[in-house]
Design an enzyme around this catalytic site. Structure first.
Site, mmCIF file in Angstrom:
data_model
loop_
_atom_site.group_PDB
_atom_site.id
_atom_site.type_symbol
_atom_site.label_atom_id
_atom_site.label_comp_id
_atom_site.label_asym_id
_atom_site.label_seq_id
_atom_site.Cartn_x
_atom_site.Cartn_y
_atom_site.Cartn_z
ATOM 1 N N ASN A 1 44.800 46.360 38.581
ATOM 2 C CA ASN A 1 44.221 45.409 39.827
ATOM 3 C C ASN A 1 44.521 44.638 40.101
ATOM 4 O O ASN A 1 45.104 43.640 39.299
ATOM 5 C CB ASN A 1 42.644 46.495 39.517
ATOM 6 C CG ASN A 1 42.846 44.873 38.892
ATOM 7 O OD1 ASN A 1 41.689 43.622 39.633
ATOM 8 N ND2 ASN A 1 42.378 44.931 37.258
ATOM 9 N N PHE B 1 39.681 39.062 42.708
ATOM 10 C CA PHE B 1 37.573 38.394 42.452
ATOM 11 C C PHE B 1 36.994 37.810 43.403
ATOM 12 O O PHE B 1 36.404 37.470 45.214
ATOM 13 C CB PHE B 1 37.834 36.735 42.291
ATOM 14 C CG PHE B 1 38.061 36.283 40.693
ATOM 15 C CD1 PHE B 1 38.271 37.300 39.963
ATOM 16 C CD2 PHE B 1 38.439 34.954 40.516
ATOM 17 C CE1 PHE B 1 38.695 36.594 38.556
ATOM 18 C CE2 PHE B 1 38.705 34.836 38.965
ATOM 19 C CZ PHE B 1 38.810 35.596 38.373
ATOM 20 N N SER C 1 42.481 35.674 34.397
ATOM 21 C CA SER C 1 42.543 36.641 35.197
ATOM 22 C C SER C 1 43.429 36.373 35.996
ATOM 23 O O SER C 1 44.531 35.399 35.897
ATOM 24 C CB SER C 1 41.896 36.647 36.721
ATOM 25 O OG SER C 1 42.202 37.490 37.825
ATOM 26 N N ASN D 1 45.262 37.721 38.639
ATOM 27 C CA ASN D 1 45.145 37.789 40.483
ATOM 28 C C ASN D 1 44.396 36.140 41.579
ATOM 29 O O ASN D 1 45.287 36.760 42.623
ATOM 30 C CB ASN D 1 44.936 39.012 40.659
ATOM 31 C CG ASN D 1 44.467 40.349 40.377
ATOM 32 O OD1 ASN D 1 45.942 40.704 39.925
ATOM 33 N ND2 ASN D 1 44.107 41.027 40.048
ATOM 34 N N THR D 2 44.446 35.631 40.685
ATOM 35 C CA THR D 2 44.232 33.867 41.414
ATOM 36 C C THR D 2 44.869 33.044 40.590
ATOM 37 O O THR D 2 44.920 32.690 39.665
ATOM 38 C CB THR D 2 42.510 33.982 40.979
ATOM 39 O OG1 THR D 2 41.835 34.669 41.407
ATOM 40 C CG2 THR D 2 42.528 32.478 41.257
ATOM 41 N N LYS E 1 36.824 34.407 28.235
ATOM 42 C CA LYS E 1 37.980 35.647 28.199
ATOM 43 C C LYS E 1 38.943 34.888 28.516
ATOM 44 O O LYS E 1 39.657 34.441 29.778
ATOM 45 C CB LYS E 1 37.169 35.864 29.206
ATOM 46 C CG LYS E 1 37.973 37.171 29.122
ATOM 47 C CD LYS E 1 37.183 38.441 30.406
ATOM 48 C CE LYS E 1 37.294 39.694 30.499
ATOM 49 N NZ LYS E 1 37.294 40.378 31.364
ATOM 50 N N ASN F 1 41.940 39.826 28.526
ATOM 51 C CA ASN F 1 41.102 40.420 30.436
ATOM 52 C C ASN F 1 42.993 41.189 30.201
ATOM 53 O O ASN F 1 42.825 42.462 29.198
ATOM 54 C CB ASN F 1 41.370 38.970 30.882
ATOM 55 C CG ASN F 1 40.894 38.963 32.342
ATOM 56 O OD1 ASN F 1 41.229 40.504 33.196
ATOM 57 N ND2 ASN F 1 40.576 38.581 32.022
HETATM 58 C C1 LIG Z 1 39.405 46.982 38.823
HETATM 59 C C2 LIG Z 1 39.629 46.479 37.926
HETATM 60 C C3 LIG Z 1 38.390 45.124 38.004
HETATM 61 C C4 LIG Z 1 38.171 44.037 37.253
HETATM 62 N N1 LIG Z 1 37.649 42.515 37.654
HETATM 63 C C5 LIG Z 1 36.965 41.977 36.440
HETATM 64 C C6 LIG Z 1 37.032 40.136 36.994
HETATM 65 O O1 LIG Z 1 35.996 40.196 38.091
HETATM 66 N N2 LIG Z 1 37.196 39.863 35.741
HETATM 67 C C7 LIG Z 1 37.233 39.649 33.999
HETATM 68 O O2 LIG Z 1 37.247 38.695 33.411
HETATM 69 N N3 LIG Z 1 38.094 41.110 34.533
HETATM 70 C C8 LIG Z 1 38.255 42.307 35.199
HETATM 71 N N4 LIG Z 1 38.732 42.672 35.002
HETATM 72 C C9 LIG Z 1 39.486 43.090 33.394
HETATM 73 C C10 LIG Z 1 38.441 43.973 32.430
HETATM 74 O O3 LIG Z 1 36.496 43.527 32.227
HETATM 75 C C11 LIG Z 1 38.790 44.430 30.876
HETATM 76 O O4 LIG Z 1 39.096 42.842 30.658
HETATM 77 C C12 LIG Z 1 39.931 44.605 30.797
HETATM 78 O O5 LIG Z 1 40.256 46.316 32.099
HETATM 79 C C13 LIG Z 1 40.471 45.126 29.362
HETATM 80 O O6 LIG Z 1 39.614 46.061 29.144
HETATM 81 P P1 LIG Z 1 39.786 48.398 29.520
HETATM 82 O O7 LIG Z 1 41.272 48.653 29.284
HETATM 83 O O8 LIG Z 1 38.550 48.586 28.808
HETATM 84 O O9 LIG Z 1 39.994 47.849 31.362
HETATM 85 C C14 LIG Z 1 38.460 43.619 35.845
HETATM 86 C C15 LIG Z 1 39.674 44.921 35.605
HETATM 87 C C16 LIG Z 1 39.348 46.268 36.341
HETATM 88 C C17 LIG Z 1 40.423 47.795 35.938
#
Ligand SMILES: Cc1cc2nc3c(=O)[nH]c(=O)nc-3n(C[C@H](O)[C@H](O)[C@H](O)COP(=O)(O)O)c2cc1C
Length: 338
Positions: free
Chosen positions: A118, A122, A187, A189-190, A223, A252
């Protein structure tokens, strides 16, 4: 038919026939509607796993499985997450200013790899609107009996030099409504956000937040990214310990896309199965160096991967990508195996 089978046979095929973001929006719309319908919430509660209570940084969790940040960025479906059986939910990332995020498409599925990429950037309603929504939820009496964390990040338009003031704005508004607060400094993406993981920048941010966190203090977590070197990780642990941080969320999404064939690769953060090992290594690296509680996030897809994180020393777990692929049955499977 159990929850897992129902999700795999009926719900997932519908969701996966849509684009990843349309599916996400549809799920959120439904859970948002369910959140104000007590009879629907009671039906969802049938999926609820058995209680496995634990107390971490002073908060009581009915079970250690939480919803990771980014799923409910705007905090619109908090009662539904509790009804589905999550032991806690983390809303956000919330930024001080409302933002649309990056142009679509910006979420990509990799079913063979059990992954997502992704680059949402934000997208969220902003701290003012979300604080108003959460205040209304508290006043409505529908606030759930699980801890609710709020994850905050930097607004895109704010220069990195002004990041502290930007985080402080969101912190002051949202901390009083949260059970714990997460500073998202990881993140991908910022632009520039991850530079806040560097020692001086992190120190400045943590000091300012600590000062703002005097009255009715909330546990503050950071995080982190899985792409840090060991030296960088050790510095973060030391800085966190010196500045009253209550815990670390590891990790993350990653910018290492080596598990995705180049022809299908996309810019953004990679989550899911390919992240599992790396994030577990981070959990182990932190818990072997520090007594700070760790929330493990990255590639939890089943009971085995959940157990792996707990054996690495994590106190709590969060799922995102595994929940997209497995649905509500994932909670029951993990919980009954713990
Ligand atoms: C579509 C998407 C959006 C996410 N948005 C955020 C976010 O806004 N803030 C954040 O701290 N992590 C965000 N994450 C990261 C998740 O919270 C998580 O830390 C990461 O995906 C690893 O866990 P997973 O393998 O179970 O997905 C996002 C992940 C995905 C897939």
């Amino acid at each position: 038919m159990n929850a897992d089978q129902a999700y795999q046979r009926f719900v997932r095929p519908i969701l996966f026939s849509l684009s990843a973001e349309a599916a996400h929006d549809l799920a959120i719309r439904n859970l948002r509607a369910a959140s104000s319908l007590p009879s629907v919430l009671r039906t969802l509660e049938r999926f609820k796993p058995l209680p496995k209570p634990r107390t971490v940084f002073g908060l009581a969790f009915p079970n250690p499985l939480g919803l990771a940040a980014g799923f409910d960025k705007n905090g619109v479906a908090v009662p539904a997450w509790a009804a589905l059986g999550f032991g806690f939910v983390e809303i956000g990332t919330v930024t001080a200013k409302t933002q649309p995020g990056n142009p679509k498409p910006r979420i990509f599925r990799y079913p063979e790899e059990g992954a997502l990429i992704n680059r949402l950037g934000f997208n969220n309603d902003g701290a003012d609107a979300i604080a108003k929504r959460l205040r209304a939820l508290r006043q409505s009496g529908r606030w759930p009996a699980i801890p609710v964390g709020i994850n905050i990040g930097k607004s895109k338009v704010t220069r990195i030099e002004e990041a502290v003031a930007d985080y402080l704005y969101s912190f002051r508004l949202l901390a009083p409504l949260a059970d714990y607060v997460v500073l998202n400094i990881s993140s991908p993406n910022t632009p520039g956000l991850r530079s806040l993981q560097e020692q001086d920048a992190l120190e400045q941010l943590l000091r300012a937040i600590r000062e703002a966190n005097q009255n009715g203090p909330r546990p503050v977590l950071v995080k982190i990214a899985p792409d840090l070197s060991l030296t960088e990780l050790e510095q973060i642990i030391a800085t966190a310990e010196q500045n009253g941080v209550a815990g670390i969320i590891a990790t993350n999404t990653t910018i290492d896309h080596s598990s995705i064939p180049a022809s299908r690769d996309q810019t953004g953060g990679l989550s899911g199965r390919p992240l599992r090992e790396k994030s577990t290594e981070f959990v182990r690296a932190i818990t072997s160096r520090s007594r700070l509680p760790v929330i493990a996030s990255g590639g939890i897809f089943d009971a085995e991967s959940a157990r792996e994180k707990l054996e690495a020393g994590a106190q709590l777990l969060q799922v995102y990508t595994g929940y997209v692929y497995r649905g509500p049955g994932l909670l029951r499977e993990i919980s009954s195996a713990l």
